[in-house]
Design a protein around this motif. Structure first.
Motif, short mmCIF file in Angstrom:
data_model
loop_
_atom_site.label_atom_id
_atom_site.label_comp_id
_atom_site.label_asym_id
_atom_site.label_seq_id
_atom_site.Cartn_x
_atom_site.Cartn_y
_atom_site.Cartn_z
N TYR A 178 0.81 -1.21 0.00
CA TYR A 178 0.00 0.00 0.00
C TYR A 178 0.85 1.27 0.00
O TYR A 178 0.46 2.27 -0.60
CB TYR A 178 -0.99 0.00 1.16
N ILE A 179 2.01 1.21 0.64
CA ILE A 179 2.93 2.35 0.59
C ILE A 179 3.40 2.57 -0.85
O ILE A 179 3.44 3.71 -1.33
CB ILE A 179 4.14 2.15 1.54
N LEU A 180 3.75 1.49 -1.54
CA LEU A 180 4.18 1.59 -2.94
C LEU A 180 3.05 2.13 -3.81
O LEU A 180 3.27 3.01 -4.66
CB LEU A 180 4.65 0.23 -3.45
N LEU A 181 1.84 1.63 -3.61
CA LEU A 181 0.69 2.14 -4.36
C LEU A 181 0.45 3.62 -4.07
O LEU A 181 0.16 4.40 -4.98
CB LEU A 181 -0.57 1.34 -4.03
N LEU A 182 0.59 4.00 -2.81
CA LEU A 182 0.41 5.41 -2.43
C LEU A 182 1.43 6.29 -3.13
O LEU A 182 1.08 7.34 -3.68
CB LEU A 182 0.52 5.56 -0.91
N TYR A 211 -0.32 12.09 -9.24
CA TYR A 211 -0.92 13.37 -8.81
C TYR A 211 0.01 14.54 -9.12
O TYR A 211 -0.43 15.58 -9.61
CB TYR A 211 -1.21 13.28 -7.32
N SER A 212 1.30 14.36 -8.86
CA SER A 212 2.24 15.45 -9.09
C SER A 212 2.40 15.77 -10.58
O SER A 212 2.80 16.87 -10.95
CB SER A 212 3.60 15.13 -8.47
N MET A 213 2.07 14.81 -11.45
CA MET A 213 2.14 15.05 -12.89
C MET A 213 1.12 16.07 -13.37
O MET A 213 1.27 16.65 -14.44
CB MET A 213 1.98 13.74 -13.66
N SER A 214 0.09 16.30 -12.56
CA SER A 214 -0.88 17.33 -12.94
C SER A 214 -0.20 18.70 -12.99
O SER A 214 -0.60 19.57 -13.76
CB SER A 214 -2.07 17.34 -11.98
N GLY A 215 0.84 18.87 -12.18
CA GLY A 215 1.61 20.12 -12.21
C GLY A 215 2.34 20.31 -13.53
O GLY A 215 2.46 21.44 -14.03
N ILE A 216 2.82 19.22 -14.12
CA ILE A 216 3.49 19.30 -15.42
C ILE A 216 2.50 19.77 -16.48
O ILE A 216 2.77 20.71 -17.23
CB ILE A 216 4.06 17.93 -15.83
N TYR A 247 -6.63 10.66 -9.20
CA TYR A 247 -6.05 10.77 -7.87
C TYR A 247 -7.13 10.72 -6.79
O TYR A 247 -7.00 9.99 -5.80
CB TYR A 247 -5.25 12.06 -7.76
N ALA A 248 -8.20 11.48 -6.96
CA ALA A 248 -9.26 11.55 -5.95
C ALA A 248 -9.89 10.19 -5.70
O ALA A 248 -10.11 9.79 -4.55
CB ALA A 248 -10.32 12.57 -6.36
N VAL A 249 -10.16 9.47 -6.77
CA VAL A 249 -10.79 8.15 -6.63
C VAL A 249 -9.87 7.17 -5.92
O VAL A 249 -10.27 6.50 -4.97
CB VAL A 249 -11.21 7.60 -8.02
N PHE A 250 -8.62 7.12 -6.35
CA PHE A 250 -7.70 6.14 -5.77
C PHE A 250 -7.18 6.56 -4.39
O PHE A 250 -6.84 5.71 -3.58
CB PHE A 250 -6.57 5.80 -6.74
N TRP A 251 -7.15 7.85 -4.12
CA TRP A 251 -6.80 8.31 -2.77
C TRP A 251 -7.81 7.75 -1.76
O TRP A 251 -7.44 7.27 -0.69
CB TRP A 251 -6.78 9.83 -2.73
#
Length: 116
Positions: free
Chosen positions: A6-10, A17-22, A51-55
């Motif tokens: 789960y840490i790896l998935l997170l 999520y950070s790619m949205s900044g690109i 991101y919202a769904v999987f978060w």
């Protein structure tokens, strides 16, 4: 072992999520409401919905404290994306900041493991 999965998935989710900044930075370079702008803005929205769904799915499986503490690594991803996509320089203070973030996340997550 299940915890590390789960840490790896997170962390994968936080990288996405950070790619949205690109996409948003590229969108800002386009003419407002042009085809390229709308496409890039659509990509931003798609990444944020993903991101919202999987978060929500991730926080069902792990502690909210752990999940939120790990969210700080998006700053590290921002540094990586800046280097790769925008040729931003990597200086001493960026490296120091990234190290502080990683140490902070480790402290929070490891101290959470020892809580009753």
């Amino acid at each position: 072992m299940k915890k590390y999965k789960y840490i790896l998935l997170l962390h994968t989710l936080l990288a996405v999520y950070s790619m949205s900044g690109i996409a948003s930075k590229y969108a800002a370079q386009q003419t407002f409401l042009s085809g390229a702008f709308c496409l890039l803005y659509g990509i931003v929205m798609l990444l944020l919905v993903f991101y919202a769904v999987f978060w929500q799915q991730i926080i069902k499986k792990m502690s909210l404290i752990t999940a939120y503490a790990n969210k700080a690594v998006t700053v590290v991803w921002g540094i990586v994306w800046g280097l790769l996509f925008f040729e931003e320089p990597l200086g001493f203070w960026k490296i120091t900041g990234a190290v502080v973030i990683v140490i902070g996340v480790y402290i929070v997550v490891s101290s959470e493991e020892h809580m009753p």
